[in-house]
Motif scaffolding. Structure first.
Motif, PDB file in Angstrom:
ATOM      1  N   GLU A 166      67.272  75.910  72.212  1.00  0.00           N
ATOM      2  CA  GLU A 166      68.957  75.587  72.531  1.00  0.00           C
ATOM      3  C   GLU A 166      68.977  75.534  74.372  1.00  0.00           C
ATOM      4  O   GLU A 166      68.897  74.817  74.862  1.00  0.00           O
ATOM      5  N   MET A 167      67.701  76.364  75.541  1.00  0.00           N
ATOM      6  CA  MET A 167      67.793  76.598  76.419  1.00  0.00           C
ATOM      7  C   MET A 167      66.463  75.659  76.895  1.00  0.00           C
ATOM      8  O   MET A 167      66.576  75.352  77.936  1.00  0.00           O
ATOM      9  N   GLY A 168      65.471  75.939  76.085  1.00  0.00           N
ATOM     10  CA  GLY A 168      64.047  75.590  76.573  1.00  0.00           C
ATOM     11  C   GLY A 168      63.883  76.694  76.644  1.00  0.00           C
ATOM     12  O   GLY A 168      63.693  77.103  77.225  1.00  0.00           O
ATOM     13  N   GLU A 169      62.220  76.998  76.083  1.00  0.00           N
ATOM     14  CA  GLU A 169      61.253  77.813  76.532  1.00  0.00           C
ATOM     15  C   GLU A 169      61.313  78.322  78.227  1.00  0.00           C
ATOM     16  O   GLU A 169      61.437  79.678  78.503  1.00  0.00           O
ATOM     17  N   ASP A 170      61.076  77.735  79.422  1.00  0.00           N
ATOM     18  CA  ASP A 170      61.488  77.516  80.297  1.00  0.00           C
ATOM     19  C   ASP A 170      62.279  78.144  81.015  1.00  0.00           C
ATOM     20  O   ASP A 170      62.578  78.914  81.935  1.00  0.00           O
ATOM     21  N   ASN A 171      63.290  78.293  80.002  1.00  0.00           N
ATOM     22  CA  ASN A 171      64.525  79.816  80.787  1.00  0.00           C
ATOM     23  C   ASN A 171      64.690  80.445  79.969  1.00  0.00           C
ATOM     24  O   ASN A 171      65.718  81.163  79.964  1.00  0.00           O
ATOM     25  N   ILE A 172      63.652  81.117  79.486  1.00  0.00           N
ATOM     26  CA  ILE A 172      63.985  82.358  79.404  1.00  0.00           C
ATOM     27  C   ILE A 172      62.510  83.060  79.134  1.00  0.00           C
ATOM     28  O   ILE A 172      61.601  82.719  78.395  1.00  0.00           O
ATOM     29  N   PHE A 173      62.544  84.578  78.790  1.00  0.00           N
ATOM     30  CA  PHE A 173      61.213  85.356  79.523  1.00  0.00           C
ATOM     31  C   PHE A 173      60.384  85.286  77.949  1.00  0.00           C
ATOM     32  O   PHE A 173      61.306  86.564  77.849  1.00  0.00           O
ATOM     33  N   ILE A 174      59.904  84.954  77.401  1.00  0.00           N
ATOM     34  CA  ILE A 174      58.956  85.223  76.135  1.00  0.00           C
ATOM     35  C   ILE A 174      57.905  85.882  76.422  1.00  0.00           C
ATOM     36  O   ILE A 174      56.892  85.612  76.782  1.00  0.00           O
ATOM     37  N   PHE A 175      57.663  87.698  75.763  1.00  0.00           N
ATOM     38  CA  PHE A 175      56.286  87.830  75.307  1.00  0.00           C
ATOM     39  C   PHE A 175      56.389  88.565  74.178  1.00  0.00           C
ATOM     40  O   PHE A 175      57.148  88.264  73.026  1.00  0.00           O
ATOM     41  N   GLY A 176      55.272  89.084  74.362  1.00  0.00           N
ATOM     42  CA  GLY A 176      54.645  90.085  72.637  1.00  0.00           C
ATOM     43  C   GLY A 176      53.910  88.653  71.648  1.00  0.00           C
ATOM     44  O   GLY A 176      54.176  87.383  71.824  1.00  0.00           O
ATOM     45  N   MET A 177      53.874  89.351  70.695  1.00  0.00           N
ATOM     46  CA  MET A 177      52.875  88.893  69.470  1.00  0.00           C
ATOM     47  C   MET A 177      54.190  87.512  68.604  1.00  0.00           C
ATOM     48  O   MET A 177      55.305  88.699  68.964  1.00  0.00           O
ATOM     49  N   LYS A 178      54.029  86.307  68.015  1.00  0.00           N
ATOM     50  CA  LYS A 178      54.768  86.063  66.612  1.00  0.00           C
ATOM     51  C   LYS A 178      54.449  86.404  65.812  1.00  0.00           C
ATOM     52  O   LYS A 178      53.180  87.077  65.733  1.00  0.00           O
ATOM     53  N   VAL A 179      55.185  86.211  64.968  1.00  0.00           N
ATOM     54  CA  VAL A 179      55.100  86.507  63.533  1.00  0.00           C
ATOM     55  C   VAL A 179      53.610  87.027  62.929  1.00  0.00           C
ATOM     56  O   VAL A 179      53.251  88.082  62.354  1.00  0.00           O
ATOM     57  N   ASP A 180      53.379  85.354  62.864  1.00  0.00           N
ATOM     58  CA  ASP A 180      51.634  85.714  62.700  1.00  0.00           C
ATOM     59  C   ASP A 180      50.783  86.539  63.202  1.00  0.00           C
ATOM     60  O   ASP A 180      49.958  86.871  62.264  1.00  0.00           O
ATOM     61  N   GLU A 181      50.680  86.224  64.039  1.00  0.00           N
ATOM     62  CA  GLU A 181      50.083  87.107  65.302  1.00  0.00           C
ATOM     63  C   GLU A 181      50.473  88.782  64.806  1.00  0.00           C
ATOM     64  O   GLU A 181      48.958  89.643  64.581  1.00  0.00           O
ATOM     65  N   VAL A 182      51.027  89.194  64.126  1.00  0.00           N
ATOM     66  CA  VAL A 182      52.110  90.838  63.944  1.00  0.00           C
ATOM     67  C   VAL A 182      50.415  91.420  62.746  1.00  0.00           C
ATOM     68  O   VAL A 182      50.309  91.168  62.656  1.00  0.00           O
ATOM     69  N   GLN A 183      51.075  90.646  61.554  1.00  0.00           N
ATOM     70  CA  GLN A 183      50.606  90.472  60.465  1.00  0.00           C
ATOM     71  C   GLN A 183      48.885  89.959  60.836  1.00  0.00           C
ATOM     72  O   GLN A 183      48.291  90.798  59.862  1.00  0.00           O
ATOM     73  N   GLN A 184      48.089  89.136  61.166  1.00  0.00           N
ATOM     74  CA  GLN A 184      46.691  88.885  61.575  1.00  0.00           C
ATOM     75  C   GLN A 184      46.557  90.961  61.909  1.00  0.00           C
ATOM     76  O   GLN A 184      45.721  91.162  62.323  1.00  0.00           O
TER      77      GLN A 184
END
Length: 304
Positions: free
Chosen positions: A167-185
């Protein structure tokens, strides 16, 4: 003006109830939610220890002052969650009474966190902590309430953080860490915490301090098992996401120094929160899940 008044009121309340003097001009960094390993209050706690160690080793370090609030309840039989609460309180006692740290860093555990307290703390927040491991949070609603009140979010792509970012665009939120597929990997390849620790001396130090009772010298072995369990069986990948979390926290501090840009992102958050209204939510449930239609109801006019 109201935002500042709330901060002043919270500062006065913390002084009265906890005996802690806060820096009203510091960043209010807030994590309030149920205490659980998957929500990873431990990651935030390790960040606090890292900041503490950085200031201790270099008191003249340029530092964006922070007040870090924790709040939430642990299930009576959930021993690890209760240990997390206890460790936060011990850490707060050390940090808040260290003259070298001064008003650069403060830690507050809000006792008996509840809705009435949320109504006070959320409108005064600068940063909302939503740090659950990707793939573990069903949705979450506290993050939306912080968003509506203009706080910026640091979080993983998990639960409602995903929709908020859309909704806000990823420029307006601080995203960190692995994504779901990366966790599984990571798990498929074989997750070994010591491979991360070998290149993260600040994390090594923090875990050593927890294990040896640096923050609770009267009971030096109280959290040894907690630290060792994190190293030997890190079920929620705290150690794997620590480096990314610290890097993005540094971006948070850098942006906080630019009040105009920070405020712009706050406004994007508020303006993008409409999707999360209860009206839209109930309508979507009615259309897609309950398969019901609205009906007109004749109501008597309200009494004068």
């Amino acid at each position: 003006k109201q935002w500042y008044q709330r901060r002043v009121a919270i500062t006065a309340g913390v002084a009265d109830n906890y005996g802690i003097t806060l820096n009203t001009g510091s960043m209010f960094d807030i994590q309030v939610k149920r205490i659980h390993e998957y929500k990873r209050q431990t990651l935030n706690l390790l960040h606090v220890i890292t900041l503490y160690n950085r200031i201790k080793s270099n008191p003249n370090l340029e530092f964006v002052p922070r007040t870090i609030f924790f709040g939430g309840k642990a299930a009576p039989g959930y021993q690890t969650a209760k240990q997390i609460v206890s460790l936060i309180c011990h850490l707060a006692n050390v940090v808040n009474n260290d003259p070298i740290i001064g008003d650069k860093l403060k830690v507050v555990f809000l006792a008996n966190y509840r809705c009435s307290l949320a109504e006070i703390i959320m409108p005064a927040a600068d940063l909302s902590e939503q740090t659950s491991l990707a793939g573990t949070e069903a949705s979450g609603t506290g993050n939306m309430k912080f968003m509506l009140n203009g706080a910026l979010t640091i979080g993983t792509l998990d639960g409602a953080n995903v929709e908020m970012a859309e909704e806000m665009g990823e420029d307006n939120i601080f995203i960190f860490g692995m994504k779901v597929d990366e966790v599984q990997q990571l798990w498929d390849q074989g997750y070994e915490t010591r491979r991360y620790l070998a290149r993260l001396p600040e994390l090594q130090l923090a875990l050593s301090q927890i294990s040896t009772g640096y923050f609770n010298p009267a009971e030096p072995h109280k959290f040894r098992d907690f630290a060792e369990q994190l190293i030997s069986n890190d079920r929620f990948c705290v150690i794997a996401d620590y480096e990314s979390y610290l890097k993005v926290q540094e971006e948070v501090s850098e942006l906080y120094m630019d009040w105009i840009k920070w405020t712009e992102k706050c406004l994007y958050n508020i303006a993008s929160a409409g999707k999360f209204s209860s009206d839209r939510t109930i309508k979507q449930y009615a259309d897609e899940i309950w398969d019901i239609k609205p009906v007109e109801v004749d109501l008597n006019p309200p009494k004068e």
